[in-house]
Write a protein that holds these residues in place. Structure first.
Motif, mmCIF file in Angstrom:
data_model
loop_
_atom_site.group_PDB
_atom_site.id
_atom_site.type_symbol
_atom_site.label_atom_id
_atom_site.label_comp_id
_atom_site.label_asym_id
_atom_site.label_seq_id
_atom_site.Cartn_x
_atom_site.Cartn_y
_atom_site.Cartn_z
ATOM 1 N N PRO A 1 -0.128 15.976 1.020
ATOM 2 C CA PRO A 1 -0.224 14.261 1.407
ATOM 3 C C PRO A 1 1.437 14.507 1.510
ATOM 4 O O PRO A 1 1.277 12.959 2.464
ATOM 5 C CB PRO A 1 -0.648 14.225 -0.256
ATOM 6 N N LEU B 1 -7.702 9.694 -1.595
ATOM 7 C CA LEU B 1 -8.402 10.433 0.104
ATOM 8 C C LEU B 1 -7.796 11.678 0.242
ATOM 9 O O LEU B 1 -8.325 12.980 0.500
ATOM 10 C CB LEU B 1 -8.782 9.510 1.120
ATOM 11 N N LEU B 2 -6.520 11.559 0.274
ATOM 12 C CA LEU B 2 -6.184 12.446 0.816
ATOM 13 C C LEU B 2 -5.180 13.751 -0.241
ATOM 14 O O LEU B 2 -5.405 14.836 -0.436
ATOM 15 C CB LEU B 2 -4.094 11.800 0.800
ATOM 16 N N SER C 1 -6.124 5.398 -0.118
ATOM 17 C CA SER C 1 -5.765 6.503 1.183
ATOM 18 C C SER C 1 -5.169 7.854 0.235
ATOM 19 O O SER C 1 -5.933 8.730 0.107
ATOM 20 C CB SER C 1 -4.539 5.829 1.712
ATOM 21 N N GLY C 2 -5.019 7.686 -0.753
ATOM 22 C CA GLY C 2 -3.492 7.824 -1.292
ATOM 23 C C GLY C 2 -4.654 8.929 -2.880
ATOM 24 O O GLY C 2 -5.214 10.852 -2.234
ATOM 25 N N LEU D 1 -6.053 -0.748 -0.416
ATOM 26 C CA LEU D 1 -5.833 0.160 0.435
ATOM 27 C C LEU D 1 -4.697 1.288 0.301
ATOM 28 O O LEU D 1 -5.541 3.223 0.678
ATOM 29 C CB LEU D 1 -4.883 -0.809 1.683
ATOM 30 N N GLY D 2 -3.635 1.042 -0.121
ATOM 31 C CA GLY D 2 -2.917 2.227 -0.379
ATOM 32 C C GLY D 2 -3.514 3.533 -1.155
ATOM 33 O O GLY D 2 -3.536 5.056 -1.116
ATOM 34 N N VAL E 1 -11.693 6.479 -5.599
ATOM 35 C CA VAL E 1 -12.140 5.857 -4.710
ATOM 36 C C VAL E 1 -13.110 4.937 -5.223
ATOM 37 O O VAL E 1 -12.927 3.567 -4.479
ATOM 38 C CB VAL E 1 -13.143 6.918 -3.428
ATOM 39 N N PRO F 1 0.650 -1.214 0.310
ATOM 40 C CA PRO F 1 0.323 0.047 -0.396
ATOM 41 C C PRO F 1 0.846 0.717 0.282
ATOM 42 O O PRO F 1 0.741 2.114 -0.081
ATOM 43 C CB PRO F 1 -0.683 0.052 1.407
ATOM 44 N N TYR G 1 2.306 13.389 5.154
ATOM 45 C CA TYR G 1 1.979 13.165 6.113
ATOM 46 C C TYR G 1 2.359 11.301 5.496
ATOM 47 O O TYR G 1 2.858 10.214 6.543
ATOM 48 C CB TYR G 1 0.736 11.842 6.250
ATOM 49 N N VAL H 1 -0.277 4.591 -2.466
ATOM 50 C CA VAL H 1 -0.333 6.301 -2.573
ATOM 51 C C VAL H 1 0.493 6.064 -3.255
ATOM 52 O O VAL H 1 -0.184 8.115 -3.796
ATOM 53 C CB VAL H 1 0.307 6.019 -0.718
#
Length: 449
Positions: A204, A165-166, A162-163, A158-159, A298, A30, A207, A34
């Motif tokens: 992003p 959404l960031l 997350s990417g 999952l990564g 997403v 992940p 983080y 990202v």
């Protein structure tokens, strides 16, 4: 190597899988996802801020996957001289350095500097993927190598989610789309607004750096098995083969060459579809903005995630080649729908295609690595398979050029459709090959009975 119930076999595989090490290794998947999914955000952001053509905006992916291509063989040589753990730590350090370059890039606000930062991240990811993909397939019994890699790859979406959404909440902003807002401004106002938007691209990566440092510490402190073949000292050729000898062996392996071509086109197709899904949504519905359009990515990565579980379920009951051949047929039809149906349903068809991407990379990778019977060539074979990721640099650029040429983002998806057709052709060949191998075995079994 021997610890309690864990024994390393002469071919590099293990008698059993060390669970904690395997989980930690799978956490890397992940992490590069990202970075890859953030590129889809950057392409959309840069397109309007820098006033780029679709071809020029796709150079984000060219810089990213070009870095993979250039570093894969050096990474394999590092693995050969040291071990998988050292290569992973090296990759994490380069990844951290690349993310840090977004600090100057977001303030210098030049497209070239952003491409350099993305390229630097890709160098780190090239080390990580070259090491982690092969290592995941080998860190346990040989018969479960494809299953292990598919399990590790299951963490990839999952990564990706997350990417996106960031990017959605830290890079994209509220209000009308960038194109709509900038079209109403004077050149000076548009320039100032663009500079302000580019500063958000840094957020992003701040983080991501904290997460990378934590993972780096865990890898430094954890002991890992080497999973490298034992050299037979009784043989006269007890030295590791050189690059020339290795390339000659791999180049003469027809099945290996076919796997490389399939991986090149598969990766290129996946990256191209994901690179232009947000743009497709904006083109088909100009009333939505980038933040809203990113929701479709997403959904795409959720579909990708679900598709992996479905594929793992199916591949436990049917041959992977048969499952992937069926996936390829459906994917080709869906991409034809994306190209020819001028409504928002085309975006949902693109999301459906993402569900079919899940098992392709891991299956092609593990099956192609398996045709390399002489295991002293494994590190280099894994590196060349990672180099085939350069398809992600080429196919999106071709699709972007097709979009500029046709004046239609939709029609450009025919490029991805052609790639999926070849992937289907590859798995059809694998299906026939497996059937040809199984038939004599079944006949021998009947005779024995």
């Amino acid at each position: 190597m021997k610890t309690k119930n864990l024994i390393q076999l002469p071919d590099g595989y293990l008698s059993s899988t060390p669970i904690f090490q395997f989980i930690l290794l799978s956490m890397l998947f992940p992490l590069w996802a990202v970075a890859a999914s953030l590129n889809d955000i950057l392409i959309t952001q840069f397109k309007h801020v820098f006033e780029l053509s679709d071809f020029a905006s796709a150079l984000v992916q060219s810089a990213f996957y070009g870095g993979y291509f250039l570093v894969a063989i050096p990474a394999s040589l590092v693995i050969k001289k040291t071990n998988y753990k050292f290569a992973i730590i090296t990759g994490l350090l380069f990844y951290i350095a690349g993310c840090s370059l977004f600090y100057p890039a977001s303030h210098m606000a030049t497209y070239t500097m952003f491409l350099f930062a993305i390229f630097s991240i890709a160098i780190g990811l090239g080390f990580l993927e070259t090491a982690a993909n092969t290592y995941s397939s080998m860190i346990g019994p040989r018969k479960h190598s494809i299953l292990r890699l598919n399990i590790s790859q299951t963490f990839y979406p999952l990564g990706s989610i997350s990417g996106i959404l960031l990017g959605k909440y830290l890079v994209f902003q509220e209000g009308a789309s960038l194109e709509s807002q900038m079209s109403k401004m004077s050149p000076a106002q548009a320039h100032a607004f663009g500079l302000k938007m580019l500063e958000h691209t840094l957020e992003p990566y701040k983080y991501i750096i904290f997460v990378l440092v934590a993972v780096l510490i865990l890898f430094v402190l954890t002991k890992f098995p080497s999973c490298k073949p034992v050299v037979d000292s009784t043989k006269s050729s007890n030295k590791s083969p050189g690059i020339g000898q290795t390339l000659k062996y791999l180049g003469g392996n027809k099945q290996f060459r076919k796997g490389i071509a399939a991986q090149f086109l598969y990766v290129g197709m996946q990256v191209a579809v994901w690179s232009f899904t947000i743009r497709l949504a904006l083109d088909l519905n100009p009333h939505i903005n980038e933040r809203t359009a990113s929701n479709f990515m997403v959904f795409s990565f959720i579909a990708f995630f679900v598709g992996k579980f479905i594929a793992n379920f199916l591949m436990a009951r049917f041959s992977p080649s048969k499952v992937l051949f069926s996936y390829s047929i459906i994917g080709t039809l869906l991409l034809a729908y994306v190209a020819f149906v001028p409504s928002m349903t085309a975006v949902y068809a693109a999301i459906g295609v993402s569900m079919l991407f899940g098992p392709c990379w891991a299956t092609i990778y593990a099956e192609t690595l398996e045709v390399v019977k002489e295991k002293q060539y494994t590190e280099m074979a894994g590196a060349i398979l990672v180099m085939s990721i350069v398809g992600g640099a080429v196919v999106p650029a071709v699709q972007g050029y097709a979009s500029d040429l046709f004046g239609s983002m939709q029609m450009a998806f025919l490029v991805s459709m052609a790639c999926f057709m070849y992937v289907g052709f590859y798995f059809y060949g694998e299906m026939k090959k497996n059937k040809a191998v199984q038939k004599p075995a079944e006949e021998s079994l009947k005779i024995a009975q």
